[in-house]
Design an enzyme around this catalytic site. Structure first.
Site, PDB file in Angstrom:
ATOM      1  N   HIS A 192     -89.353  43.972   7.379  1.00 43.71           N
ATOM      2  CA  HIS A 192     -89.549  44.514   8.723  1.00 43.71           C
ATOM      3  C   HIS A 192     -91.016  44.467   9.134  1.00 43.71           C
ATOM      4  CE1 HIS A 192     -88.505  47.989  11.734  1.00 43.71           C
ATOM      5  NE2 HIS A 192     -88.672  46.827  12.344  1.00 43.71           N
ATOM      6  N   GLU A 220     -70.476  46.388  29.897  1.00 41.99           N
ATOM      7  CA  GLU A 220     -70.063  45.344  28.960  1.00 41.99           C
ATOM      8  C   GLU A 220     -70.659  45.502  27.562  1.00 41.99           C
ATOM      9  OE1 GLU A 220     -70.884  44.816  32.099  1.00 41.99           O
ATOM     10  OE2 GLU A 220     -69.443  43.445  33.030  1.00 41.99           O
ATOM     11  N   GLU A 222     -61.575  37.459  36.036  1.00 42.44           N
ATOM     12  CA  GLU A 222     -60.703  37.698  34.878  1.00 42.44           C
ATOM     13  C   GLU A 222     -59.321  38.220  35.273  1.00 42.44           C
ATOM     14  OE1 GLU A 222     -64.450  37.230  34.277  1.00 42.44           O
ATOM     15  OE2 GLU A 222     -64.026  39.294  34.825  1.00 42.44           O
ATOM     16  N   GLY A 235     -80.600  46.061  14.114  1.00 40.75           N
ATOM     17  CA  GLY A 235     -81.672  46.953  14.546  1.00 40.75           C
ATOM     18  C   GLY A 235     -81.669  47.193  16.039  1.00 40.75           C
ATOM     19  N   GLY A 290     -63.457  42.057  35.845  1.00 41.88           N
ATOM     20  CA  GLY A 290     -64.131  41.489  36.998  1.00 41.88           C
ATOM     21  C   GLY A 290     -63.191  40.553  37.729  1.00 41.88           C
ATOM     22  N   SER A 291     -63.629  40.046  38.865  1.00 41.39           N
ATOM     23  CA  SER A 291     -62.739  39.250  39.719  1.00 41.39           C
ATOM     24  C   SER A 291     -62.258  37.983  39.037  1.00 41.39           C
ATOM     25  CB  SER A 291     -63.478  38.896  41.015  1.00 41.39           C
ATOM     26  OG  SER A 291     -64.696  38.210  40.723  1.00 41.39           O
ATOM     27  N   HIS A 297     -67.089  39.505  32.089  1.00 41.98           N
ATOM     28  CA  HIS A 297     -67.103  38.977  33.449  1.00 41.98           C
ATOM     29  C   HIS A 297     -68.210  37.944  33.622  1.00 41.98           C
ATOM     30  CE1 HIS A 297     -66.649  38.555  37.654  1.00 41.98           C
ATOM     31  NE2 HIS A 297     -67.660  39.311  38.021  1.00 41.98           N
TER      32      HIS A 297
END
Length: 518
Positions: free
Chosen positions: A277, A47, A28, A395, A25-26, A70
């Site tokens: 669970h 991402e 980075e 999960g 991205g800009s 980003h």
């Protein structure tokens, strides 16, 4: 004086983090000015895919991987797989861009407000350095914390204008974390194990992380103790064709107690044994059963509802227990009854997994994300060798496909098989692109039942006969694969399934098999 970027690149080189996973991205871009030739940039098309690939790569290498995201938007996209990395105890250093310091007071476009707080609680440590010249030290600390047991992801937010600032050279320190078992505690555990009438062992993912497979086998054989796999374990920790292999614990309180009822001593290694669970009632362990838990995660030790816990490296603890063990005279436990062979008359997920087990080499690596097929997998696709099974500990969906890509990058000599549900595959289908770009030997096997079958299972648990939003029969995974550059075949019966799997497993590059099941 060198720049922050130059010092950081040298630090990453020294730490062995020369493969950078990202979706640029800009904010980075300045990090990658004059990107060095000995580094590798692995682009993901979203991402969450980037994070999943880095997770698989870090697990495959056993070392922290670096991920570049980003600002807030990119971190937000990655949070699902960041949660999984946290539960997987995967060491990651996650960096994200931030707008220039001079305009932060004006809430600029694409800035990250309270950047260091956003990824919590799914990171062990996070910061936005107070000064540009503090960036290398922050990344080094992030690496140290990520690699310290229990391992996990860390986060550093870096303003865009920091990379070109001048910076003093940085000298990384050495830190040697210790998780040696307490001598008195390990002796008590050894005595209780030796005195037990009917002991059992429960293994979790931490056994694999601590590379203690051989020690578990030796201890089980020394004590003639059956070995169970902890509920939802994300790694393989014991050979499933061993005579002492007892099976898999179910993630429910009553089911765990029922399975462990025959034993008067249980040694739980490398992860939570009492992982639930669904809601349950009654005791957490059988009455008159002495339970000991050993693993590197102090959080697991703290919330375990029963038993004596020891925070230690499993390999070191097992070495001590083996050194203290004497010969014992106990009858062999009954052998586990194998599931009956299927003839392929019905194209079920169980038959697909049986066919895959027949054709794969035992050294091939399985990365799985097919939740509704986990039971059939236990029955028909046994894991036989160490470090050949990986799945999501959280999960959450969207981890398996990109993790298989990262695993193949970490272990280029091994064939990687991604066993995916159709719903799971769609969470991260863009990961196919990276497999093609890097020519990776991954067989993507999509078990296509045209629905979220796990939800139908839970619907029955809750007494619901009709569910909304769980059907997607229109998806065509062969076309999706071919659109990303992956060769694909569809299998709708036993003959076409065997041919497609043979083709895929023998291929050098990425392939996909769409197995249409009932």
């Amino acid at each position: 004086m060198p720049t922050v970027r130059e010092v950081t690149i040298e630090l990453l080189r020294e730490l062995g983090m020369t493969t950078v996973f990202g979706n640029p991205g800009s904010t980075e871009l300045p990090m990658f000015r004059d990107f060095p030739a000995d580094f590798r940039y692995v682009m993901g098309l979203q991402e969450s895919v980037v994070l999943g690939m880095a997770d698989g790569f870090a697990q495959g290498t056993g070392q922290a991987a670096i991920v570049n995201l980003h600002s807030s938007a990119g971190v937000g996209h990655a949070l699902g797989n960041l949660f999984t990395a946290y539960k997987n105890q995967t060491p990651l250093v996650v960096t994200a861009g931030q707008q220039a310091r001079s305009i932060l007071p004006y809430e600029p476009f694409l800035f990250a407000e309270r950047a260091s707080e956003f990824p919590r609680p799914f990171v062990k440590w996070s910061c936005e350095p107070a000064r540009a010249e503090d960036v290398p030290a922050a990344i080094h600390r992030a690496w140290l914390v990520a690699m310290e047991p229990p391992c996990g992801p860390t986060f550093v937010s870096i303003p865009i204008d920091d990379w070109d600032r001048e910076c003093e050279p940085f000298e990384p320190r050495k830190v040697f974390p210790s998780r040696q078992p307490d001598g008195t505690a390990i002796a008590r555990c050894a005595d209780a194990l030796a005195a037990s009438r009917s002991p059992a062992i429960v293994v979790g993912a931490g056994v694999a992380r601590d590379r203690a497979w051989d020690e578990v086998v030796a201890l089980a054989e020394k004590h003639n103790a059956p070995v169970w796999v902890a509920p939802m374990s994300a790694r393989c920790s014991f050979p499933e064709d061993h005579p002492l292999f007892a099976g898999f614990l179910t993630a429910g309180r009553e089911a765990i107690v029922a399975a462990l009822e025959p034993y008067d001593f249980v040694l739980a290694l490398g992860g939570p044994m009492s992982l639930y669970h669904v809601e349950g009632h009654g005791p957490h362990v059988p009455s008159e059963c002495d339970v000991w838990l050993i693993g590197d995660n102090h959080v697991h030790a703290a919330w375990a509802p029963a038993g004596t816990a020891m925070v230690a490296n499993c390999k070191a603890a097992l070495a001590s227990l083996l050194a203290m063990a004497n010969d014992v005279d106990r009858p062999a436990p009954p052998l586990r009854i194998p599931a009956p062979r299927l003839d392929g008359a019905a194209m079920t997920d169980a038959f697909v997994l049986q066919c895959l087990a027949d054709l794969r080499g035992p050294e091939m690596v399985i990365v799985e994300e097919a939740p509704s097929s986990r039971g059939p997998m236990h029955d028909y696709l046994p894991i036989l060798r160490k470090d050949t099974f990986y799945t999501t500990a959280s999960g959450g969906l969207g981890h398996g496909l990109p993790a298989a890509v990262g695993m193949a990058m970490a272990r280029p000599a091994d064939k990687v098989i991604a066993v995916l549900g159709d719903g799971s595959a769609m969470y991260a289908i863009q990961g196919l692109h990276a497999a093609v770009q890097h020519g990776l030997s991954v067989s993507f096997v999509v078990i296509k039942n045209n629905r979220y079958e796990a939800l139908h299972h839970f619907g029955r648990h809750f007494g619901m006969q009709t569910l909304v939003g769980t059907q997607f029969p229109e998806l065509d995974f062969c076309k999706l694969a071919e659109g990303h550059g992956v060769a694909a075949r569809r299998a709708e019966d036993a003959a076409s399934l065997e041919a497609a799997l043979r083709w895929s497993l023998s291929a050098d590059g990425p392939t996909l098999v769409e197995a249409v099941v009932l």
